[in-house]
Design an enzyme around this catalytic site. Sequence first.
Site, PDB file in Angstrom:
ATOM      1  N   THR A  89      29.880  37.664  73.965  1.00  0.00           N
ATOM      2  CA  THR A  89      28.825  36.722  73.569  1.00  0.00           C
ATOM      3  C   THR A  89      28.288  37.187  72.211  1.00  0.00           C
ATOM      4  OG1 THR A  89      27.268  38.047  74.871  1.00  0.00           O
ATOM      5  CG2 THR A  89      28.129  36.059  75.904  1.00  0.00           C
ATOM      6  N   LEU A 154      27.961  49.824  80.689  1.00  0.00           N
ATOM      7  CA  LEU A 154      28.813  50.904  80.164  1.00  0.00           C
ATOM      8  C   LEU A 154      28.571  51.150  78.681  1.00  0.00           C
ATOM      9  CD1 LEU A 154      31.416  49.835  78.293  1.00  0.00           C
ATOM     10  CD2 LEU A 154      32.270  49.138  80.508  1.00  0.00           C
ATOM     11  N   LYS A 212      19.624  43.517  81.898  1.00  0.00           N
ATOM     12  CA  LYS A 212      20.549  43.963  80.853  1.00  0.00           C
ATOM     13  C   LYS A 212      19.897  43.959  79.469  1.00  0.00           C
ATOM     14  CE  LYS A 212      24.062  44.818  78.455  1.00  0.00           C
ATOM     15  NZ  LYS A 212      25.217  45.669  78.569  1.00  0.00           N
ATOM     16  N   ASN A 216      18.735  47.250  77.042  1.00  0.00           N
ATOM     17  CA  ASN A 216      19.168  47.468  75.660  1.00  0.00           C
ATOM     18  C   ASN A 216      17.988  47.394  74.687  1.00  0.00           C
ATOM     19  OD1 ASN A 216      21.767  48.047  76.283  1.00  0.00           O
ATOM     20  ND2 ASN A 216      22.679  46.190  75.434  1.00  0.00           N
ATOM     21  N   PHE A 257      18.297  59.551  73.525  1.00  0.00           N
ATOM     22  CA  PHE A 257      18.047  58.387  72.666  1.00  0.00           C
ATOM     23  C   PHE A 257      16.863  58.567  71.734  1.00  0.00           C
ATOM     24  CE2 PHE A 257      20.830  54.668  72.949  1.00  0.00           C
ATOM     25  CZ  PHE A 257      21.833  55.269  73.695  1.00  0.00           C
ATOM     26  N   ALA A 260      17.018  60.839  65.696  1.00  0.00           N
ATOM     27  CA  ALA A 260      16.690  60.087  64.484  1.00  0.00           C
ATOM     28  C   ALA A 260      17.862  60.141  63.520  1.00  0.00           C
ATOM     29  CB  ALA A 260      15.449  60.683  63.837  1.00  0.00           C
ATOM     30  N   GLY A 261      17.969  59.146  62.681  1.00  0.00           N
ATOM     31  CA  GLY A 261      19.055  59.106  61.695  1.00  0.00           C
ATOM     32  C   GLY A 261      19.233  57.702  61.175  1.00  0.00           C
ATOM     33  N   CYS A 268      26.509  45.668  70.532  1.00  0.00           N
ATOM     34  CA  CYS A 268      25.578  45.341  71.630  1.00  0.00           C
ATOM     35  C   CYS A 268      24.110  45.377  71.206  1.00  0.00           C
ATOM     36  CB  CYS A 268      25.804  46.284  72.792  1.00  0.00           C
ATOM     37  SG  CYS A 268      27.479  46.181  73.421  1.00  0.00           S
ATOM     38  N   LYS A 271      22.828  42.868  68.303  1.00  0.00           N
ATOM     39  CA  LYS A 271      22.915  41.427  68.625  1.00  0.00           C
ATOM     40  C   LYS A 271      22.154  41.087  69.907  1.00  0.00           C
ATOM     41  CE  LYS A 271      26.455  40.936  71.921  1.00  0.00           C
ATOM     42  NZ  LYS A 271      26.264  40.465  73.251  1.00  0.00           N
TER      43      LYS A 271
HETATM   44  C1  UGA Z   1      24.864  50.241  74.558  1.00  0.00           C
HETATM   45  C2  UGA Z   1      24.095  50.734  75.782  1.00  0.00           C
HETATM   46  O1  UGA Z   1      23.820  52.137  75.636  1.00  0.00           O
HETATM   47  C3  UGA Z   1      24.915  50.513  77.061  1.00  0.00           C
HETATM   48  O2  UGA Z   1      24.160  50.905  78.200  1.00  0.00           O
HETATM   49  C4  UGA Z   1      25.247  49.022  77.144  1.00  0.00           C
HETATM   50  O3  UGA Z   1      26.033  48.734  78.290  1.00  0.00           O
HETATM   51  C5  UGA Z   1      26.019  48.616  75.899  1.00  0.00           C
HETATM   52  O4  UGA Z   1      25.226  48.866  74.733  1.00  0.00           O
HETATM   53  C6  UGA Z   1      26.313  47.145  76.002  1.00  0.00           C
HETATM   54  O5  UGA Z   1      25.376  46.346  75.965  1.00  0.00           O
HETATM   55  O6  UGA Z   1      27.472  46.790  76.248  1.00  0.00           O
HETATM   56  P1  UGA Z   1      26.879  51.245  73.088  1.00  0.00           P
HETATM   57  O7  UGA Z   1      26.712  50.064  72.213  1.00  0.00           O
HETATM   58  O8  UGA Z   1      28.238  51.663  73.524  1.00  0.00           O
HETATM   59  O9  UGA Z   1      26.040  51.049  74.450  1.00  0.00           O
HETATM   60  O10 UGA Z   1      26.255  52.468  72.293  1.00  0.00           O
HETATM   61  P2  UGA Z   1      25.023  53.468  72.445  1.00  0.00           P
HETATM   62  O11 UGA Z   1      25.516  54.768  72.940  1.00  0.00           O
HETATM   63  O12 UGA Z   1      23.904  52.831  73.156  1.00  0.00           O
HETATM   64  O13 UGA Z   1      24.635  53.643  70.901  1.00  0.00           O
HETATM   65  C7  UGA Z   1      24.191  52.536  70.144  1.00  0.00           C
HETATM   66  C8  UGA Z   1      23.836  52.940  68.750  1.00  0.00           C
HETATM   67  O14 UGA Z   1      22.638  53.698  68.735  1.00  0.00           O
HETATM   68  C9  UGA Z   1      24.862  53.797  68.026  1.00  0.00           C
HETATM   69  O15 UGA Z   1      25.014  53.306  66.704  1.00  0.00           O
HETATM   70  C10 UGA Z   1      24.261  55.190  68.031  1.00  0.00           C
HETATM   71  O16 UGA Z   1      24.676  55.950  66.943  1.00  0.00           O
HETATM   72  C11 UGA Z   1      22.780  54.863  67.946  1.00  0.00           C
HETATM   73  N1  UGA Z   1      21.901  55.915  68.509  1.00  0.00           N
HETATM   74  C12 UGA Z   1      21.959  56.254  69.818  1.00  0.00           C
HETATM   75  C13 UGA Z   1      20.977  56.539  67.678  1.00  0.00           C
HETATM   76  O17 UGA Z   1      20.881  56.232  66.480  1.00  0.00           O
HETATM   77  N2  UGA Z   1      20.152  57.487  68.209  1.00  0.00           N
HETATM   78  C14 UGA Z   1      20.198  57.859  69.498  1.00  0.00           C
HETATM   79  O18 UGA Z   1      19.418  58.730  69.913  1.00  0.00           O
HETATM   80  C15 UGA Z   1      21.127  57.220  70.335  1.00  0.00           C
END
Ligand code: UGA
Length: 441
Positions: A89, A154, A212, A216, A257, A260-261, A268, A271
């Site tokens: 989606t 996931l 969901k 997010n 989570f 910082a950065g 996901c 959007k």
């Molecule tokens: C995310 C959610 O974590 C999942 O639970 C969800 O199922 C998924 O979206 C989805 O909707 O399908 P994902 O997109 O694989 O999973 O990635 P994340 O691990 O959540 O990271 C997302 C972004 O946040 C990355 O660019 C990561 O670098 C950034 N991030 C994450 C940070 O900048 N700081 C953090 O502390 C953690």
Amino acid sequence: MRRMTTVTVIGCGYLGAVHAACMAALGHDVTGIDVDERKIAQLAAGQSPFFEPEFPELLQSSLASGRLRFSTDMAAAAGNRVHFLCVGTPQRKGEYAADMKFVDAAMQSLLPHLSDGDLVVGKSTVPVGTAARLADLVDEAGSGALLAWNPEFLREGFAVQDTLHPDRLVYGLPAGDAGKTAKDLLDEVYATPLSDGTPLVVADYATAELVKVAANSFLATKISFINAMAEVCEATGADVTLLADAIGHDTRIGRRFLNAGLGFGGGCLPKDIRAFMARAGELGADQALAFLREIDSINLRRRVRMVDLAREVCGGTIVGKRVAVLGAAFKPNSDDIRDSPALNVAAQMQLQGASVVVTDPEAVDNARRAWPDLAYADSMTEAVTGADLVLVLTEWQEYRDADPEAVGELVAARRMLDGRNALDPARWRAAGWTYRALGRP
Ligand code: UGA
């Protein structure tokens, strides 16, 4: 003895392909269906169309077990009991709202193949209200099939483990006896994780859909919160990584989570929060989610700040500077470059006159297709050779482990920008590098 169920998985992208292989691993008889012939041919041959740890092995063992097959023909769904909708989606072009065309097309082509007692299970991330609308379509088609909503949580990079051992299962069910029938079928599908103690939340359709996007949104909020703190740290000389450690010790807050950065990217989080705002607007609840606009802005500001910092450490201009960008994927352990902060920063720097070379352990091919105007290197060594500035924008382990001395031998100037707070500043500074990071002195 656990009962085996016949399962269809419609949409064999990230979510669907992993779900299909995992369902087969749980003992079910699974047919994966997708309109993309190339993808189906690859999956049927045991090749993963994307980089995901553990997935190729699982795909191959599931195929070898005879419990998993793939098809481009929706008729292959006929006779199966449970049909998972796993299509994408994406964000609609030029809008915040989600594009529902793949969900609608999948549903329309599935309807003629449904029979009495079948269960359609939505997994895609959708605007709240979609399940009720699709349930009406199933009813009107008169097959006697039912619909449930079972959102997926996931993470890329951990997709197999997250599917086999989820944090929780959420069922959005219709009311009354239909809900009980649907629950029994889902319990059969998820017998293994349920008996392993996975918490189950049973809800109505709307709540399940909202779980969901709420999850997010919360994750995005956590990241933008710490990145807002990083902005304040930058203004005061404080250190956001220590701040995150300190507040994270409070178990009500938690450290995860709070890295910082450069902020969040991927297919996901960005959007989903936008589609959630768009849907809330349609429902007259836009004020409730006004804060998400700020979450999005804080996130996008980090990318601009990164380029400003590059200019700063290069003495005011990056024009003509050779810049090595380490990382193209939106996060490590993935080759996914959708809305990648790293590529966005690389492209901005190139536009501003730098000579940028991007490398990534897995994502270079995808990056090259999506951003053909950037230059790419196949290795970190090649990328950093002769560089005036090095940026770590995706925190792959090999970049974390890089030896400041060895890298220092290759570059033209020892300037390091750590966009993910992934490196040890003391180690790099001790090797004579100018080290700068977001939110750190
Ligand atoms: C995310 C959610 O974590 C999942 O639970 C969800 O199922 C998924 O979206 C989805 O909707 O399908 P994902 O997109 O694989 O999973 O990635 P994340 O691990 O959540 O990271 C997302 C972004 O946040 C990355 O660019 C990561 O670098 C950034 N991030 C994450 C940070 O900048 N700081 C953090 O502390 C953690």
